[in-house]
Scaffold this motif. Structure first.
Motif, mmCIF file in Angstrom:
data_model
loop_
_atom_site.group_PDB
_atom_site.id
_atom_site.type_symbol
_atom_site.label_atom_id
_atom_site.label_comp_id
_atom_site.label_asym_id
_atom_site.label_seq_id
_atom_site.Cartn_x
_atom_site.Cartn_y
_atom_site.Cartn_z
ATOM 1 N N SER A 39 31.215 16.525 17.952
ATOM 2 C CA SER A 39 29.913 16.830 17.367
ATOM 3 C C SER A 39 29.420 15.627 16.554
ATOM 4 C CB SER A 39 30.034 18.057 16.466
ATOM 5 O OG SER A 39 28.783 18.411 15.960
ATOM 6 N N GLY A 40 28.141 15.385 16.596
ATOM 7 C CA GLY A 40 27.582 14.254 15.856
ATOM 8 C C GLY A 40 27.998 12.940 16.483
ATOM 9 N N GLU A 41 27.729 11.858 15.772
ATOM 10 C CA GLU A 41 28.057 10.529 16.306
ATOM 11 C C GLU A 41 29.557 10.258 16.283
ATOM 12 O OE1 GLU A 41 26.792 5.856 15.689
ATOM 13 O OE2 GLU A 41 25.853 7.394 14.455
ATOM 14 N N PHE A 42 30.235 10.663 15.204
ATOM 15 C CA PHE A 42 31.667 10.399 15.060
ATOM 16 C C PHE A 42 32.491 11.658 14.851
ATOM 17 C CE2 PHE A 42 29.457 6.605 13.438
ATOM 18 C CZ PHE A 42 29.935 5.677 14.353
ATOM 19 N N GLY A 43 31.878 12.823 14.985
ATOM 20 C CA GLY A 43 32.516 14.091 14.670
ATOM 21 C C GLY A 43 31.954 14.627 13.367
ATOM 22 N N GLU A 44 32.141 15.938 13.139
ATOM 23 C CA GLU A 44 31.658 16.530 11.888
ATOM 24 C C GLU A 44 32.354 17.858 11.631
ATOM 25 O OE1 GLU A 44 27.492 17.772 11.820
ATOM 26 O OE2 GLU A 44 27.549 17.925 14.007
ATOM 27 N N TRP A 45 32.260 18.317 10.390
ATOM 28 C CA TRP A 45 32.830 19.589 9.964
ATOM 29 C C TRP A 45 31.838 20.704 10.282
ATOM 30 C CZ3 TRP A 45 37.786 19.657 8.692
ATOM 31 C CH2 TRP A 45 38.377 18.472 8.269
ATOM 32 N N LEU A 46 32.320 21.756 10.969
ATOM 33 C CA LEU A 46 31.470 22.878 11.349
ATOM 34 C C LEU A 46 32.104 24.194 10.903
ATOM 35 C CD1 LEU A 46 30.585 21.751 14.984
ATOM 36 C CD2 LEU A 46 29.208 21.469 12.922
ATOM 37 N N ASN A 47 31.301 25.240 10.802
ATOM 38 C CA ASN A 47 31.797 26.544 10.370
ATOM 39 C C ASN A 47 32.530 27.309 11.458
ATOM 40 O OD1 ASN A 47 30.936 26.436 7.659
ATOM 41 N ND2 ASN A 47 28.855 26.918 8.289
ATOM 42 N N GLU A 48 32.252 27.045 12.737
ATOM 43 C CA GLU A 48 32.924 27.785 13.808
ATOM 44 C C GLU A 48 34.258 27.127 14.173
ATOM 45 O OE1 GLU A 48 29.923 25.021 15.697
ATOM 46 O OE2 GLU A 48 29.689 26.657 14.300
ATOM 47 N N LYS A 49 35.215 27.958 14.561
ATOM 48 C CA LYS A 49 36.552 27.466 14.908
ATOM 49 C C LYS A 49 36.459 26.479 16.068
ATOM 50 C CE LYS A 49 41.262 28.638 16.067
ATOM 51 N NZ LYS A 49 42.269 29.675 16.213
ATOM 52 N N THR A 50 37.083 25.339 15.878
ATOM 53 C CA THR A 50 37.103 24.282 16.880
ATOM 54 C C THR A 50 38.533 23.805 17.058
ATOM 55 O OG1 THR A 50 34.922 23.563 16.133
ATOM 56 C CG2 THR A 50 36.161 22.026 17.484
ATOM 57 N N THR A 51 38.966 23.662 18.305
ATOM 58 C CA THR A 51 40.300 23.133 18.588
ATOM 59 C C THR A 51 40.188 21.991 19.589
ATOM 60 O OG1 THR A 51 40.714 24.674 20.399
ATOM 61 C CG2 THR A 51 41.421 25.371 18.210
ATOM 62 N N VAL A 52 41.208 21.164 19.607
ATOM 63 C CA VAL A 52 41.344 20.100 20.598
ATOM 64 C C VAL A 52 42.601 20.417 21.394
ATOM 65 C CG1 VAL A 52 41.658 17.626 20.986
ATOM 66 C CG2 VAL A 52 40.255 18.431 19.069
ATOM 67 N N THR A 53 42.497 20.456 22.714
ATOM 68 C CA THR A 53 43.645 20.759 23.570
ATOM 69 C C THR A 53 44.285 19.469 24.056
ATOM 70 O OG1 THR A 53 42.615 22.820 24.290
ATOM 71 C CG2 THR A 53 44.391 21.957 25.661
ATOM 72 N N PHE A 54 45.593 19.398 23.902
ATOM 73 C CA PHE A 54 46.394 18.295 24.422
ATOM 74 C C PHE A 54 47.339 18.873 25.467
ATOM 75 C CE2 PHE A 54 45.167 16.953 20.200
ATOM 76 C CZ PHE A 54 44.832 15.623 20.375
ATOM 77 N N ASP A 55 47.469 18.198 26.602
ATOM 78 C CA ASP A 55 48.299 18.687 27.706
ATOM 79 C C ASP A 55 49.072 17.511 28.298
ATOM 80 O OD1 ASP A 55 49.449 20.087 29.777
ATOM 81 O OD2 ASP A 55 47.556 20.697 30.689
ATOM 82 N N CYS A 56 50.396 17.499 28.130
ATOM 83 C CA CYS A 56 51.243 16.397 28.592
ATOM 84 C C CYS A 56 52.419 16.956 29.383
ATOM 85 C CB CYS A 56 51.778 15.597 27.408
ATOM 86 S SG CYS A 56 50.505 14.993 26.283
ATOM 87 N N ASP A 57 52.566 16.523 30.620
ATOM 88 C CA ASP A 57 53.690 16.979 31.445
ATOM 89 C C ASP A 57 55.020 16.432 30.951
ATOM 90 O OD1 ASP A 57 52.066 18.468 33.127
ATOM 91 O OD2 ASP A 57 51.707 16.770 34.465
ATOM 92 N N ASP A 58 55.006 15.230 30.423
ATOM 93 C CA ASP A 58 56.202 14.606 29.874
ATOM 94 C C ASP A 58 55.845 14.096 28.478
ATOM 95 O OD1 ASP A 58 58.804 13.760 29.703
ATOM 96 O OD2 ASP A 58 58.663 12.264 31.297
ATOM 97 N N TRP A 59 56.821 13.660 27.700
ATOM 98 C CA TRP A 59 56.571 13.201 26.346
ATOM 99 C C TRP A 59 55.492 12.125 26.347
ATOM 100 C CZ3 TRP A 59 57.990 15.708 22.216
ATOM 101 C CH2 TRP A 59 59.103 16.540 22.271
ATOM 102 N N ASP A 60 54.491 12.286 25.466
ATOM 103 C CA ASP A 60 53.406 11.324 25.385
ATOM 104 C C ASP A 60 52.871 11.261 23.955
ATOM 105 O OD1 ASP A 60 51.595 9.432 26.238
ATOM 106 O OD2 ASP A 60 50.433 10.800 27.489
ATOM 107 N N ASN A 61 52.256 10.120 23.607
ATOM 108 C CA ASN A 61 51.582 9.952 22.322
ATOM 109 C C ASN A 61 50.275 10.737 22.328
ATOM 110 O OD1 ASN A 61 53.084 7.843 20.843
ATOM 111 N ND2 ASN A 61 52.612 6.622 22.642
ATOM 112 N N CYS A 62 49.996 11.427 21.242
ATOM 113 C CA CYS A 62 48.727 12.131 21.089
ATOM 114 C C CYS A 62 48.172 11.791 19.717
ATOM 115 C CB CYS A 62 48.924 13.641 21.192
ATOM 116 S SG CYS A 62 49.547 14.179 22.791
ATOM 117 N N SER A 63 46.856 11.701 19.614
ATOM 118 C CA SER A 63 46.263 11.366 18.322
ATOM 119 C C SER A 63 44.869 11.965 18.192
ATOM 120 C CB SER A 63 46.213 9.850 18.137
ATOM 121 O OG SER A 63 45.409 9.259 19.129
ATOM 122 N N LEU A 64 44.452 12.073 16.946
ATOM 123 C CA LEU A 64 43.152 12.634 16.614
ATOM 124 C C LEU A 64 42.717 12.031 15.282
ATOM 125 C CD1 LEU A 64 40.980 14.799 17.279
ATOM 126 C CD2 LEU A 64 42.417 16.451 16.099
#
Length: 101
Positions: A39-64
């Protein structure tokens, strides 16, 4: 699994972890708003629940990345999004003012 962390206001933060499996991650501010990275140009805080899904078949680096607002705490929430998930070495850093990663 969730953990509440104290943070400095008006700073950028970087959440990093290793994952094998599928999870949803949400970042909740001290006043109950959710970080939405799309949301927005770089992201933003919102009132509705928001999640980010990460899906890796094998061990992998994840970041947010997220921007701390005027709240002094955030709660990082990890929720299963599949049958099984393993998480290791979860870290949160305040992003420095120069490119280090």
């Amino acid at each position: 699994m969730k953990q509440t962390c104290e943070i400095e206001t008006d700073k950028a933060y970087f959440l990093h972890f290793f994952l094998k499996g599928k999870i949803n991650v949400s970042i909740v501010s001290g006043d109950g708003r959710y970080w939405n990275k799309d949301s927005g140009e770089f992201g933003e805080w919102l009132n509705e629940k928001t999640t980010v899904t990460f899906d890796c078949d094998d061990w992998d680096n994840c970041s947010l990345c997220f921007w701390a607002d005027d709240n002094s705490t955030v709660t990082i929430c990890f929720e299963y999004a599949g049958d099984e998930a393993c998480i290791d070495y979860v870290r949160m850093f305040k992003k420095l003012p120069y490119p280090t990663f």
